[in-house]
Design a protein around this motif. Sequence first.
Motif, PDB file in Angstrom:
ATOM      1  N   GLU A 253       0.806  -1.118   0.190  1.00 20.55           N
ATOM      2  CA  GLU A 253      -0.016  -0.162  -0.181  1.00 20.55           C
ATOM      3  C   GLU A 253       0.745   1.176   0.018  1.00 20.55           C
ATOM      4  OE1 GLU A 253      -3.151   0.093   2.868  1.00 20.55           O
ATOM      5  OE2 GLU A 253      -3.549  -2.133   2.933  1.00 20.55           O
ATOM      6  N   LEU A 254       2.369   1.320   0.013  1.00 20.47           N
ATOM      7  CA  LEU A 254       2.790   2.382  -0.291  1.00 20.47           C
ATOM      8  C   LEU A 254       3.233   2.762  -1.614  1.00 20.47           C
ATOM      9  CD1 LEU A 254       5.925   1.226   2.634  1.00 20.47           C
ATOM     10  CD2 LEU A 254       4.056   2.933   2.739  1.00 20.47           C
ATOM     11  N   GLY A 255       2.008   3.025  -2.288  1.00 23.33           N
ATOM     12  CA  GLY A 255       2.229   3.261  -3.560  1.00 23.33           C
ATOM     13  C   GLY A 255       1.164   4.425  -3.697  1.00 23.33           C
ATOM     14  N   PRO A 256       0.747   4.661  -4.829  1.00 22.96           N
ATOM     15  CA  PRO A 256       1.061   3.926  -6.017  1.00 22.96           C
ATOM     16  C   PRO A 256       2.348   4.700  -6.851  1.00 22.96           C
ATOM     17  CG  PRO A 256      -0.558   5.720  -6.677  1.00 22.96           C
ATOM     18  CD  PRO A 256      -0.303   5.769  -5.200  1.00 22.96           C
ATOM     19  N   THR A 257       3.059   5.725  -6.344  1.00 25.44           N
ATOM     20  CA  THR A 257       4.183   6.268  -6.893  1.00 25.44           C
ATOM     21  C   THR A 257       5.395   5.521  -6.534  1.00 25.44           C
ATOM     22  OG1 THR A 257       4.386   7.768  -5.284  1.00 25.44           O
ATOM     23  CG2 THR A 257       3.230   8.577  -6.951  1.00 25.44           C
ATOM     24  N   GLY A 258       5.459   4.845  -5.285  1.00 23.68           N
ATOM     25  CA  GLY A 258       6.712   4.375  -4.828  1.00 23.68           C
ATOM     26  C   GLY A 258       7.567   5.112  -3.986  1.00 23.68           C
ATOM     27  N   PHE A 259       7.106   6.571  -4.081  1.00 22.50           N
ATOM     28  CA  PHE A 259       8.089   7.414  -3.247  1.00 22.50           C
ATOM     29  C   PHE A 259       7.811   7.040  -1.533  1.00 22.50           C
ATOM     30  CE2 PHE A 259       8.353  11.460  -0.511  1.00 22.50           C
ATOM     31  CZ  PHE A 259       9.738  11.627  -0.949  1.00 22.50           C
ATOM     32  N   PRO A 260       6.908   6.877  -0.957  1.00 21.66           N
ATOM     33  CA  PRO A 260       6.726   6.487   0.211  1.00 21.66           C
ATOM     34  C   PRO A 260       7.710   5.449   0.751  1.00 21.66           C
ATOM     35  CG  PRO A 260       4.469   6.994  -0.540  1.00 21.66           C
ATOM     36  CD  PRO A 260       5.270   6.892  -1.695  1.00 21.66           C
ATOM     37  N   PHE A 261       7.928   4.449  -0.352  1.00 25.64           N
ATOM     38  CA  PHE A 261       8.569   3.178  -0.095  1.00 25.64           C
ATOM     39  C   PHE A 261       9.876   3.745   0.074  1.00 25.64           C
ATOM     40  CE2 PHE A 261      10.926  -0.314  -1.635  1.00 25.64           C
ATOM     41  CZ  PHE A 261      10.986  -1.223  -0.688  1.00 25.64           C
ATOM     42  N   GLU A 262      10.479   4.533  -0.715  1.00 25.87           N
ATOM     43  CA  GLU A 262      11.781   5.083  -0.624  1.00 25.87           C
ATOM     44  C   GLU A 262      11.999   5.704   0.395  1.00 25.87           C
ATOM     45  OE1 GLU A 262      12.275   7.607  -4.116  1.00 25.87           O
ATOM     46  OE2 GLU A 262      11.717   6.125  -5.523  1.00 25.87           O
ATOM     47  N   LYS A 263      11.057   6.651   0.881  1.00 25.60           N
ATOM     48  CA  LYS A 263      11.171   7.195   2.302  1.00 25.60           C
ATOM     49  C   LYS A 263      11.189   6.370   3.380  1.00 25.60           C
ATOM     50  CE  LYS A 263       9.188  10.863   4.981  1.00 25.60           C
ATOM     51  NZ  LYS A 263       8.456  12.287   5.062  1.00 25.60           N
ATOM     52  N   PHE A 264      10.451   5.148   3.390  1.00 25.09           N
ATOM     53  CA  PHE A 264      10.370   4.151   4.403  1.00 25.09           C
ATOM     54  C   PHE A 264      11.904   3.401   4.539  1.00 25.09           C
ATOM     55  CE2 PHE A 264       9.721  -0.174   5.498  1.00 25.09           C
ATOM     56  CZ  PHE A 264       8.974  -0.094   6.764  1.00 25.09           C
ATOM     57  N   ILE A 265      12.354   3.177   3.439  1.00 21.62           N
ATOM     58  CA  ILE A 265      13.578   2.587   3.354  1.00 21.62           C
ATOM     59  C   ILE A 265      14.699   3.515   4.017  1.00 21.62           C
ATOM     60  CG2 ILE A 265      15.759   1.779   1.842  1.00 21.62           C
ATOM     61  CD1 ILE A 265      13.150  -0.029   2.007  1.00 21.62           C
ATOM     62  N   ALA A 266      14.396   4.754   3.774  1.00 21.02           N
ATOM     63  CA  ALA A 266      15.449   5.769   4.315  1.00 21.02           C
ATOM     64  C   ALA A 266      15.490   5.780   5.624  1.00 21.02           C
ATOM     65  CB  ALA A 266      15.340   7.186   3.684  1.00 21.02           C
ATOM     66  N   GLU A 267      14.063   5.757   6.399  1.00 19.35           N
ATOM     67  CA  GLU A 267      13.969   5.709   7.518  1.00 19.35           C
ATOM     68  C   GLU A 267      14.433   4.611   8.385  1.00 19.35           C
ATOM     69  OE1 GLU A 267      12.715   8.168   9.585  1.00 19.35           O
ATOM     70  OE2 GLU A 267      12.081   9.480   8.152  1.00 19.35           O
ATOM     71  N   VAL A 268      14.535   3.186   7.655  1.00 26.23           N
ATOM     72  CA  VAL A 268      15.208   2.148   8.130  1.00 26.23           C
ATOM     73  C   VAL A 268      16.658   2.270   8.408  1.00 26.23           C
ATOM     74  CG1 VAL A 268      15.584  -0.216   7.487  1.00 26.23           C
ATOM     75  CG2 VAL A 268      13.261   0.589   7.354  1.00 26.23           C
ATOM     76  N   PHE A 269      17.317   2.977   7.425  1.00 25.67           N
ATOM     77  CA  PHE A 269      18.646   3.078   7.257  1.00 25.67           C
ATOM     78  C   PHE A 269      18.926   4.241   8.566  1.00 25.67           C
ATOM     79  CE2 PHE A 269      19.300   1.887   3.199  1.00 25.67           C
ATOM     80  CZ  PHE A 269      20.407   0.823   3.220  1.00 25.67           C
ATOM     81  N   LYS A 270      18.020   5.243   8.788  1.00 27.57           N
ATOM     82  CA  LYS A 270      18.281   6.293   9.914  1.00 27.57           C
ATOM     83  C   LYS A 270      18.133   5.490  11.125  1.00 27.57           C
ATOM     84  CE  LYS A 270      16.219  10.520   7.837  1.00 27.57           C
ATOM     85  NZ  LYS A 270      15.296  11.450   7.730  1.00 27.57           N
ATOM     86  N   HIS A 271      17.200   4.695  11.201  1.00 27.56           N
ATOM     87  CA  HIS A 271      17.228   3.869  12.740  1.00 27.56           C
ATOM     88  C   HIS A 271      18.286   2.925  12.848  1.00 27.56           C
ATOM     89  CE1 HIS A 271      13.299   5.587  13.111  1.00 27.56           C
ATOM     90  NE2 HIS A 271      13.209   5.262  14.265  1.00 27.56           N
ATOM     91  N   ARG A 272      19.291   2.749  11.792  1.00 27.67           N
ATOM     92  CA  ARG A 272      20.467   2.000  12.019  1.00 27.67           C
ATOM     93  C   ARG A 272      21.520   2.832  12.309  1.00 27.67           C
ATOM     94  NH1 ARG A 272      20.934  -2.848   7.827  1.00 27.67           N
ATOM     95  NH2 ARG A 272      22.112  -3.687   9.365  1.00 27.67           N
ATOM     96  N   GLY A 273      21.420   3.957  12.266  1.00 30.56           N
ATOM     97  CA  GLY A 273      22.600   4.885  12.635  1.00 30.56           C
ATOM     98  C   GLY A 273      23.207   5.463  11.370  1.00 30.56           C
ATOM     99  N   PHE A 274      22.345   5.528  10.322  1.00 31.61           N
ATOM    100  CA  PHE A 274      22.758   6.242   9.078  1.00 31.61           C
ATOM    101  C   PHE A 274      22.299   7.671   8.844  1.00 31.61           C
ATOM    102  CE2 PHE A 274      23.856   1.875   8.448  1.00 31.61           C
ATOM    103  CZ  PHE A 274      24.924   2.045   7.419  1.00 31.61           C
ATOM    104  N   SER A 275      23.108   8.496   8.257  1.00 27.41           N
ATOM    105  CA  SER A 275      22.551   9.811   7.725  1.00 27.41           C
ATOM    106  C   SER A 275      21.807   9.511   6.265  1.00 27.41           C
ATOM    107  CB  SER A 275      23.594  10.789   7.691  1.00 27.41           C
ATOM    108  OG  SER A 275      24.003  11.300   8.972  1.00 27.41           O
ATOM    109  N   THR A 276      21.020  10.061   5.897  1.00 28.08           N
ATOM    110  CA  THR A 276      20.250   9.545   4.675  1.00 28.08           C
ATOM    111  C   THR A 276      19.806  10.890   3.680  1.00 28.08           C
ATOM    112  OG1 THR A 276      17.949   9.587   5.431  1.00 28.08           O
ATOM    113  CG2 THR A 276      19.397   7.530   5.680  1.00 28.08           C
ATOM    114  N   LEU A 277      19.740  10.787   2.540  1.00 29.35           N
ATOM    115  CA  LEU A 277      19.201  11.647   1.629  1.00 29.35           C
ATOM    116  C   LEU A 277      18.514  10.750   0.372  1.00 29.35           C
ATOM    117  CD1 LEU A 277      22.349  14.015   0.933  1.00 29.35           C
ATOM    118  CD2 LEU A 277      20.192  14.504   2.015  1.00 29.35           C
ATOM    119  N   LEU A 278      17.347  11.486   0.166  1.00 29.04           N
ATOM    120  CA  LEU A 278      16.478  10.861  -0.783  1.00 29.04           C
ATOM    121  C   LEU A 278      16.631  11.638  -2.331  1.00 29.04           C
ATOM    122  CD1 LEU A 278      13.213  10.610   1.029  1.00 29.04           C
ATOM    123  CD2 LEU A 278      14.752   8.611   0.392  1.00 29.04           C
TER     124      LEU A 278
END
Length: 391
Positions: free
Chosen positions: A196-221
């Motif tokens: 349901e993180l669609g239809p554009t796919g951008f929410p999925f990209e943001k979700f992946i960035a948040e996963v990296f953030k919670h693992r201690g990474f800085s992120t850019l989209l």
Amino acid sequence: MWLLALSKDVPCRFVNLKSTQISVWNSLNQSERRCESLPRSCGKTSALTSEALPRCLLRQTRRLRRPSQAKDRRMARAQSNLRQHSNIAEIEYTTPTPHCGVAFLCMSYNTRMPESDIFVVKSNGARERFSFEKLQNSLKHSGAPDELAQEVSDHIQKEMVNGMTTDDIYKHAFAFLHSRENMTATRYSLRRSLLELGPTGFPFEKFIAEVFKHRGFSTLLDQTVQGKCVDHEVDVVAWNDSKLIMAEAKYHHELAYKSDVKVVLYIKARFDDLYASTFSYDGHTKLDEGWLITNTKFTDKAIQYAECSGVRLMGWNYPAKGNLHQLIEETNLHPITSLTTLTVGQKRLLMENGVVLCESITKEKAKMRELGLNERLIEEAETEAHRLCPI
């Protein structure tokens, strides 16, 4: 055990006998098996529907609904037809009794279809043998205790018919879980929530960035970065003190879709160009890892090529350790689409305005009010989010 009564004056009736009533029936001899011999509660007529009858009996007995003179040959024919079904354990019938002219056909059956006989249709149209063990493992992995997992499995087994779709099975299991344990149902639906993180796919990209953030990474989209030969659009750039990662987020809106070897070949070519370039991300000048991340799965050839060529893959259940499912559970990050208190339209409205995670509900209550959600709904969503993703 089901009891079928046939007579000239009494409409065909099916009665589901309870264990105590079965004992009474079994204790009677042929001459005693007449109307007044049955417990009174057996006199109620069960509706001839799929809810009241095993499906295999329904087809064979519809033609017996008309009131008519019960004859031995008719009962024998019904008995013969019903014996063809593997889940009929025992069939017994009597001749019409002189007292009331009613003949009885008594059937005991196994409520579960043999597992070896059940084939289901997957989302890609393929047929495969259904495994109740796999269903129970999935339920337990979602947090269902053994007793509840067995209860759901038993419920599904009673509903199973050959050729049932995996989507129908999921809906049955989710509805049953939701009625018993809402949080377990929500975790069980996690994979579907990612769709349901669609239809554009951008929410999925943001979700992946948040996963990296919670693992201690800085992120850019959505970064445009220069490779050795050409520039490239990169969905997620993530870095920490030790490494620089660039990731392509491949979103699919259906479970049947898989990223194949052509996708991996394309990503490999892009990463090769990026590996040969230099960057400036907090002191990182060289790319350490290139990732292809999808919310569904990869084909076998895609995995084979990636393992050989060095492309890092992350899918729903790949690799065996460190896959997307595990990362979500480890970081306790659940997409807002997991919440059952919000409608699909409300979830989409929030995602369009940057609210992607369940844990963001508390921080974004003011924005939710601006978007027209009432206080009661916000409170219910916040309560569910806290239970699903304790902060």
